[in-house]
Enzyme design. Structure first.
Site, PDB file in Angstrom:
ATOM      1  N   HIS A  48       0.817  -1.219   0.000  1.00  0.00           N
ATOM      2  CA  HIS A  48       0.000   0.000   0.000  1.00  0.00           C
ATOM      3  C   HIS A  48       0.855   1.275   0.000  1.00  0.00           C
ATOM      4  O   HIS A  48       0.682   2.131  -0.881  1.00  0.00           O
ATOM      5  CB  HIS A  48      -0.964  -0.018   1.192  1.00  0.00           C
ATOM      6  CG  HIS A  48      -1.663   1.277   1.425  1.00  0.00           C
ATOM      7  ND1 HIS A  48      -2.545   1.835   0.522  1.00  0.00           N
ATOM      8  CD2 HIS A  48      -1.596   2.154   2.476  1.00  0.00           C
ATOM      9  CE1 HIS A  48      -2.994   2.982   0.993  1.00  0.00           C
ATOM     10  NE2 HIS A  48      -2.431   3.208   2.179  1.00  0.00           N
ATOM     11  N   HIS A  72       4.139   6.790   5.473  1.00  0.00           N
ATOM     12  CA  HIS A  72       3.004   7.525   6.023  1.00  0.00           C
ATOM     13  C   HIS A  72       2.214   6.760   7.082  1.00  0.00           C
ATOM     14  O   HIS A  72       1.490   7.358   7.877  1.00  0.00           O
ATOM     15  CB  HIS A  72       2.080   8.015   4.900  1.00  0.00           C
ATOM     16  CG  HIS A  72       1.198   6.957   4.307  1.00  0.00           C
ATOM     17  ND1 HIS A  72       1.583   6.171   3.250  1.00  0.00           N
ATOM     18  CD2 HIS A  72      -0.066   6.551   4.617  1.00  0.00           C
ATOM     19  CE1 HIS A  72       0.612   5.342   2.926  1.00  0.00           C
ATOM     20  NE2 HIS A  72      -0.403   5.548   3.744  1.00  0.00           N
ATOM     21  N   GLU A  76       1.688   5.427  12.891  1.00  0.00           N
ATOM     22  CA  GLU A  76       0.384   4.963  13.364  1.00  0.00           C
ATOM     23  C   GLU A  76       0.344   3.451  13.576  1.00  0.00           C
ATOM     24  O   GLU A  76      -0.209   2.972  14.574  1.00  0.00           O
ATOM     25  CB  GLU A  76      -0.698   5.361  12.356  1.00  0.00           C
ATOM     26  CG  GLU A  76      -2.090   4.932  12.795  1.00  0.00           C
ATOM     27  CD  GLU A  76      -3.124   5.127  11.700  1.00  0.00           C
ATOM     28  OE1 GLU A  76      -4.317   5.041  12.022  1.00  0.00           O
ATOM     29  OE2 GLU A  76      -2.739   5.350  10.550  1.00  0.00           O
ATOM     30  N   ASP A  77       0.923   2.690  12.655  1.00  0.00           N
ATOM     31  CA  ASP A  77       0.720   1.236  12.645  1.00  0.00           C
ATOM     32  C   ASP A  77       1.928   0.404  13.062  1.00  0.00           C
ATOM     33  O   ASP A  77       1.835  -0.822  13.096  1.00  0.00           O
ATOM     34  CB  ASP A  77       0.277   0.788  11.237  1.00  0.00           C
ATOM     35  CG  ASP A  77      -1.082   1.355  10.862  1.00  0.00           C
ATOM     36  OD1 ASP A  77      -1.854   1.673  11.782  1.00  0.00           O
ATOM     37  OD2 ASP A  77      -1.361   1.491   9.660  1.00  0.00           O
ATOM     38  N   ASP A 139      -3.317   8.306  -0.775  1.00  0.00           N
ATOM     39  CA  ASP A 139      -3.635   7.184   0.114  1.00  0.00           C
ATOM     40  C   ASP A 139      -5.090   6.765  -0.070  1.00  0.00           C
ATOM     41  O   ASP A 139      -5.412   5.581  -0.198  1.00  0.00           O
ATOM     42  CB  ASP A 139      -3.354   7.612   1.562  1.00  0.00           C
ATOM     43  CG  ASP A 139      -3.894   6.627   2.580  1.00  0.00           C
ATOM     44  OD1 ASP A 139      -3.300   5.551   2.723  1.00  0.00           O
ATOM     45  OD2 ASP A 139      -4.900   6.938   3.247  1.00  0.00           O
ATOM     46  N   ASP A 259     -24.615  16.729 -23.897  1.00  0.00           N
ATOM     47  CA  ASP A 259     -23.171  16.954 -23.820  1.00  0.00           C
ATOM     48  C   ASP A 259     -22.488  15.892 -22.955  1.00  0.00           C
ATOM     49  O   ASP A 259     -22.114  16.132 -21.820  1.00  0.00           O
ATOM     50  CB  ASP A 259     -22.868  18.366 -23.301  1.00  0.00           C
ATOM     51  CG  ASP A 259     -23.607  18.686 -22.020  1.00  0.00           C
ATOM     52  OD1 ASP A 259     -24.600  17.995 -21.732  1.00  0.00           O
ATOM     53  OD2 ASP A 259     -23.194  19.618 -21.320  1.00  0.00           O
TER      54      ASP A 259
END
Length: 707
Positions: A48, A72, A76-77, A139, A259
């Protein structure tokens, strides 16, 4: 998964001077930190961040942004920290990664108030460094591309969040290609049947009429050659969601939609753009009202292009966009063009906007919102609005959202002009202030000394700037009245617990509640932005809960329940002691006590096993049972204060107050009053009905407040 060498090559393609060592170290560090983690699809999680980085290379962004994409999710992870990233790479990259982490933690699809606060945080993060939101958009794009691996309910949540927030934000930043893809991916989740239907119609149309795009492209190229304009021509069918949205807006079927094809002409110079426009209009008839010149009047994000719609081959309407190559770079990258590289150097594009100035312009008016609802209103207006361009009598251009009125125009010039506005002329003709302005109109605002904003103006204007200015003026004008009313509400509430609402007590409560002064607190009380009960509970939490001796405790007020059963009053009918009641059992929620005449009982009429025979305790009850009273009262000096005093004199406490309608001669409002029992309720009602300034009063029961 793209390996490190392939990713570096993607960067080298537009930036030969890239710091390969830093990119390789970031790749290795991210891979190590995410080792053992997997996505819902079963792939290694690190696929990812690498994919996000690859998306950003398509936008030709700088090394710091690419490294941020690779890292990124580490803070956090994983066990990675801000300090480690700062030490291994740079403070700049650590700040960017931390910014993306904070954005990820925002729950943007939550309740309105929470959503408004999260929007504020999102824009604060953007204002610090816009590259944070670029990484977040990439992301989200990759997550939407791989959304099928998520649970269905999660897919719907993410798709709705994408459609409501991230796609409009990408469009506002000038990245139309990303907006279109995000919308299409979300559309696939939210209404796949509609999307497939449009795609099938396209296939049928192409089979019947042949490759219309190729034919019209050839026609345009022929016309440009005829006037000696060198240009590239690109054509395509519009995206399914764009077509579906237009069908919904115009309430027409696909067969009547004209259109559905768009063409782009890329020239070498600005003069060639106008030559190309002339050639197009000479060959095909222009559709009135569908011409926009964003070259002479660029959008705030730097977008420049000429838009026109013409009746092309076989009478089909086609949209044509004409721009130079430099303009096209900005049109593709939007605000991100500021960081784009070419041949190892930061690309100097004279049309690219300074991100710092752009975000300042976007957010400057948000600072004026004094509450969450106003802020959210301003953000959504700015995010979703298209623009119209109007002129002052001196020829200056004023940009406004579509649907704006002369009042919006006045406030866009200056708050003082808006406050003093008494009329307007559009193209020399006097018009009402609620007139919707159109592109190219000249607006002349008429002002007068002593004019002040009217309450009805809130419903006329559409811009956040105008709404905020009007509300501030109305608040200032009403402040003295609200302070006086708030003082009376505070006095009654403090008397209820045996205390005095002294200046010192009010100053202490204001400080505790984060307000600047006692007057601020009283003004909020008077305008019903907070309740007097909150103030009392802030200072005297123990006293606020004390009940008089000899009274029936509210927890034991009902007779007829088994020992293990709990109860609560149904909010749809708000029964009070002394009224006939019945209990209804709700799985996992105990027993709800309803008045015997509550309309909600009809829903369980055929379920007698859920009914419980109840009655109120016969002893004296405390004033703890809220009843909502709907009143229409005269709009006069001191009227509301007298009514609040009257309620207090009946030994009843006002717990909340909400205005339904404010007119020059009357107010319609709902007052929540804490009663002891049915007799107390009738005493209060009788006293209020006898008041000459009360034209009507009823008990307010709201069936929508589910039992």
């Amino acid at each position: 998964m793209i390996d490190a060498s392939d990713l570096i090559q993607l960067v080298r393609n537009y930036n030969p001077r890239t710091d390969e060592d830093m990119l390789r170290r970031a790749y290795a560090y991210g891979q190590k930190m995410h080792a053992g983690q997997y996505r819902h699809s079963g792939e290694e999680y690190f696929t990812h961040p690498v994919s996000v980085a690859a998306i950003l290379t398509e936008m030709q962004l700088d090394d710091a942004t690419i490294v941020t994409a690779l890292l990124h999710d580490t803070i956090e992870d994983t066990k990675s920290t801000y300090g480690q990233i700062s030490e291994m790479f740079s403070v700049e990259i650590a700040e960017l990664v931390d910014g993306v982490t904070k954005l990820t933690n925002l729950q943007l699809s939550s309740s309105e108030t929470k959503q408004a606060e999260n929007f504020r945080k999102l824009f604060m993060a953007m204002s610090k460094d816009l590259r944070v939101i670029l990484v977040k958009l990439a992301d989200r794009l990759h997550n939407m591309r791989t959304i099928k691996a998520m649970r269905v309910e999660k897919q719907v949540q993410k798709a709705r969040e994408t459609m409501d927030i991230y796609a409009p934000l990408a469009g506002r930043m000038g990245m139309q290609w990303m907006r279109e893809e995000l919308e299409d991916l979300a559309f696939r989740v939210l209404n796949n049947d509609a999307r497939n239907s449009i795609i099938r119609r396209f296939i049928t149309l192409q089979r019947e009429a042949g490759d219309v795009v190729q034919k019209i492209t050839h026609d345009i190229e022929h016309e440009l050659e005829r006037v000696h304009v060198e240009a590239e021509v690109f054509g395509r069918a519009k995206k399914p969601f764009s077509i579906w949205r237009k069908m919904q807006e115009k309430e027409i079927g696909f067969s009547r939609l004209s259109d559905i094809y768009g063409f782009r002409i890329i020239t070498d110079s600005e003069s060639s753009c106008y030559s190309a426009l002339g050639a197009i209009h000479q060959r095909w008839r222009a559709v009135p009202g569908r011409f926009k010149d964003y070259i002479s009047q660029p959008k705030s994000n730097g977008y420049r292009s000429i838009h026109t719609t013409v009746s092309g081959r076989d009478g089909k309407r086609v949209e044509v966009q004409i721009r130079t190559r430099e303009m096209h770079e900005v049109a593709e990258s939007g605000v991100a063009a500021h960081w784009a590289y070419r041949d190892g150097q930061r690309a100097e594009n004279r049309f690219a906007v300074d991100p710092a100035k752009w975000i300042t312009q976007l957010t400057e008016r948000f600072d004026t919102g004094e509450d969450h609802d106003e802020f959210l209103e301003h953000v959504k207006l700015e995010m979703y609005s298209d623009q119209v361009f109007c002129f002052t009598p001196k020829g200056d251009v004023v940009k406004l959202p579509r649907g704006a009125t002369p009042l919006d125009f006045a406030y866009a010039i200056h708050t003082r002009i808006g406050h003093g506005c008494v009329g307007a002329k559009v193209d020399g003709i006097r018009v009402p202030l609620w007139t919707r302005l159109k592109n190219g109109q000249s607006v002349d605002i008429i002002t007068a000394e002593g004019q002040r904003p009217q309450g009805t103006w809130i419903d006329i204007v559409v811009t956040g700037r105008a709404k905020a200015a009007i509300r501030r003026s109305l608040r200032a004008e009403d402040r003295a009245r609200f302070v006086k009313l708030g003082a009376e509400l505070a006095r009654v509430a403090f008397d209820h617990v045996g205390k005095k609402a002294t200046d010192k007590a009010l100053r202490t409560a204001a400080k505790q509640m984060g307000l600047d002064s006692a007057d601020d607190l009283l003004a909020r009380l008077g305008s019903a932005e907070m309740s007097a009960r909150e103030v009392v509970q802030t200072l005297y939490p123990e006293l606020a809960a004390v009940r008089r001796t000899g009274e029936v405790e509210p927890k034991r007020a009902v007779i007829g329940l088994s020992p293990e059963q709990d109860f609560e009053r149904a909010q749809c009918c708000q029964p009070v002691p002394g009224e006939r009641i019945v209990g209804i059992t709700y799985r996992g929620k105990g027993v709800r006590v309803h008045a015997i005449d509550c309309p909600a009982l009809a829903e369980v009429e055929d379920e007698p096993d859920r009914w419980v025979d109840l009655q109120w305790h016969t002893g004296p009850h405390p004033p703890a049972y809220t009843v909502s009273l709907e009143m229409t009262i005269a709009n006069g000096a001191g009227v509301l204060g007298r009514i609040c005093t009257l309620i207090g004199e009946q030994k009843a406490n006002i717990s909340d107050l909400h205005f339904l309608d404010r007119k020059p001669d009357f107010y319609r409002l709902i007052i929540d009053v804490d009663m002891r029992d049915a007799e107390h309720f009738h005493t209060v009602m009788l006293a209020l009905e006898a008041e000459s300034d009360v034209s009507s009063i009823t008990r307010h029961r709201d069936p929508s407040r589910k039992p």
